[in-house]
Design an enzyme around this catalytic site. Structure first.
Site, short mmCIF file in Angstrom:
data_model
loop_
_atom_site.label_atom_id
_atom_site.label_comp_id
_atom_site.label_asym_id
_atom_site.label_seq_id
_atom_site.Cartn_x
_atom_site.Cartn_y
_atom_site.Cartn_z
N ASP A 119 -11.77 -99.59 -46.76
CA ASP A 119 -12.13 -101.01 -46.75
C ASP A 119 -12.90 -101.39 -45.49
OD1 ASP A 119 -10.78 -101.13 -49.11
OD2 ASP A 119 -9.58 -102.87 -48.58
N ASN A 170 -13.73 -101.41 -53.48
CA ASN A 170 -12.69 -102.29 -54.01
C ASN A 170 -12.10 -103.12 -52.87
OD1 ASN A 170 -11.09 -103.45 -55.97
ND2 ASN A 170 -9.68 -101.72 -56.15
N ASP A 397 2.02 -108.26 -50.92
CA ASP A 397 1.79 -106.83 -50.70
C ASP A 397 3.10 -106.11 -50.35
OD1 ASP A 397 -0.87 -107.05 -51.30
OD2 ASP A 397 -1.54 -107.09 -49.22
N GLU A 425 -5.74 -104.56 -56.52
CA GLU A 425 -6.49 -103.32 -56.72
C GLU A 425 -6.29 -102.72 -58.11
OE1 GLU A 425 -6.33 -103.65 -52.25
OE2 GLU A 425 -5.20 -104.36 -53.97
N HIS A 472 -3.76 -97.80 -53.38
CA HIS A 472 -3.14 -97.25 -52.18
C HIS A 472 -1.67 -97.62 -52.05
CE1 HIS A 472 -3.97 -101.23 -49.93
NE2 HIS A 472 -4.41 -101.40 -51.14
N ARG A 473 -1.33 -98.86 -52.37
CA ARG A 473 0.05 -99.30 -52.17
C ARG A 473 1.00 -98.71 -53.22
NH1 ARG A 473 -0.28 -102.10 -47.85
NH2 ARG A 473 -2.03 -103.54 -47.47
N LYS A 498 -7.66 -96.21 -48.61
CA LYS A 498 -8.09 -97.61 -48.62
C LYS A 498 -7.58 -98.36 -47.40
CE LYS A 498 -8.50 -101.48 -51.88
NZ LYS A 498 -8.96 -102.41 -50.90
#
Length: 514
Positions: A119, A170, A397, A425, A472-473, A498
């Protein structure tokens, strides 16, 4: 429990030099245990994306020995305990905000402890293409010096009649703020990204910009990128926008407002989710010399006024705080295993709302100790985690990490006010429901909340393949299922590039395996 200063708390936190460790994982069932000594951090981190493949970049190269290349998967061995100190990488949200404000400011700004991730690279590449001078530090890959434009960013002078095309992957923290900022200058632009970016809404931001007089459009049928801009500068004005899908729309308008030619007033017409991120934006703007006037309650329908007299001035240097969302994995890991983990880089003086995740772990039964720049978490192994019912609208998040912690709790956990999961995402609500179910949980899914009933006796299913959906998360969150004494197979572990390319290295550095 303590109160986190998210509105006007001091932004700069002391940052420690980050370390990376050797990474030890078991390969998928039937393989042989190996240990890699590959160091994942090197100077290629800020090379242009076209200079290397994302999945084999220095920032994501976990090791051919750790990742099964044929299946593109990584097996996390059963984790007995997490113990140690983790120095967090820089915050994604703060990194890209700092870069943009530095570009709009009068003067040179040295930005330190930038997150090394996809990012941030997309934002840096966009600034390069827009010919904003950005000097990389040869001795510190997390530091750059940005020469500000002392106003809006115009299209490069040698392409006045050409359209500047920016590919932003993204990265919502690049797409939304750049869309607003570029409307304030002059030139023609198209901002686009990966297929998932073309599914992420931006219409509310475009609506606000058009109310201010901008010539900006997105895809009418979807309300999503690509975004087309024919910028001729903005004279100021008033805009009323929705804040119930994403706080990034408001943050983007706020950050762009000081480089317009007149006063700007922005009001929220319904509700404002993730208000701590807006407070973070306003606090950072103040570091660059701009004061935002706020009327009303941030938890209601506030309005924001930025006079034309407010202009960005470089603070000369700024240090990016450690990423609080990333802290959640280690905080939860300590709570789950009963180990003791200290995360350094954010604490009681953090400007990031996600540090409140530690309060949720405390509600579940963990012991939390706060310092200005760190958080320490442990749990009495004889005290079982208990299920909670939490409004996570301000920490969406970090709320993902709560979904996995819920697997280890006594009783169900309800995660409320997370409709924004569906716009991230990936469609995170459905992804979390699917993967928690694979691990043995029973999950009730609703429009903006879910209820997670842990597996019977908290027994996690072994050798489950976790689909990460290029998110990613998802990869980082579900790696913690290994704390249940089982192997967890993470598909596409490189997607952590990311925001946290060294995550698995850091996890390994504090893990004791069964």
């Amino acid at each position: 429990m303590r109160t986190v200063g998210v509105a006007v708390a001091a932004f700069v936190l002391a940052a420690e030099q980050r370390t990376s460790s050797a990474f030890s994982f078991a390969p998928p069932a039937g393989g042989t245990h190996v240990k890699s000594s590959h160091n994942v951090g090197d100077r290629a981190a800020f090379l242009p994306m076209n200079a290397r493949s994302r999945r084999t970049s220095s920032a994501t190269r976990l090791s051919a020995l750790a990742v099964d290349e044929e299946s593109n998967s990584l097996t996390v061995k059963p984790i007995k305990s997490l113990d140690g100190t983790v120095t967090l990488p820089g915050s994604k949200s703060l990194s890209n905000r700092c870069l943009l404000l530095a570009a709009l400011s009068d003067g040179e700004t040295r930005v330190e402890n930038l997150l090394e991730s996809d990012d941030i690279r997309y934002m840096l590449e966009a600034l390069d293409k827009l010919e904003v001078p950005v000097e990389r530090d040869a001795d510190d890959v997390t530091a750059v010096t940005v020469t500000g434009q002392a106003g809006p960013i115009d299209a490069p002078s040698d392409g006045e009649d050409e359209t500047v095309e920016l590919f932003l992957g993204n990265a919502g923290t690049a797409m939304r703020p750049l869309t607003a900022a570029l409307c304030m200058g002059r030139g023609k632009f198209v901002l686009d990204g990966v297929p998932r970016m073309r599914e992420r809404p931006i219409a509310d931001l475009i609506d606000g910009l058009r109310q201010l007089g901008a010539d900006a459009t997105c895809v009418e049928e979807t309300g999503c990128p690509p975004v087309t801009i024919d910028a001729k500068g903005l004279k100021g004005g008033k805009a009323s926008i929705s804040g119930k899908m994403s706080s990034q729309f408001l943050s983007s308008l706020l950050m762009a407002a000081p480089v317009a030619d007149g006063d700007i007033t922005i009001s929220i017409k319904d509700e404002l989710i993730s208000a701590p991120y807006v407070a973070l934006t306003i606090g950072l703007m103040k570091k660059f010399g701009v004061n935002v006037q706020i009327e009303g309650d941030m938890d209601g329908t506030p309005s924001f006024h930025i006079p034309a007299s407010e202009k960005y001035v470089s603070p000369k240097s700024i240090l990016v705080e450690g990423d609080a969302s990333s802290a959640s994995y280690f905080i939860a890991g300590a709570a789950i295993t009963g180990g003791t983990v200290t995360v350094r880089g954010c604490g009681s003086e953090s400007v990031q709302g996600d540090v409140a995740f530690a309060d949720v772990m405390e509600q579940m039964g963990a012991k939390v100790t706060w310092n200005a720049e760190s958080i320490t978490v442990t749990r009495d192994p004889d005290a079982k985690l208990k299920g909670v019912d939490v409004d996570c609208g301000k920490i969406p998040d970090a709320a993902m990490t709560l979904a996995v912690a819920a697997l280890f709790a006594d009783g169900p956990t309800t995660i409320r006010n997370v409709y924004s999961w569906r716009l991230k995402e990936t469609e995170r609500m459905k992804a979390i429901v699917a993967e928690c179910t694979k691990l043995g949980a029973t999950v009730e899914e609703y429009r903006d909340y879910c209820v997670i009933h842990p597996p019977e006796n908290n027994k996690i299913n072994d050798n489950v393949l976790i689909e990460t959906y290029d998110d990613h998360r998802m990869a980082m969150t579900f790696s913690l299922a290994a704390c249940g004494g089982v192997n967890v197979i993470i598909h596409d572990p490189g997607c952590t590039a990311k925001t946290f390319p060294t995550y698995f290295d850091m996890l390994d550095g504090i893990a004791t395996y069964d």
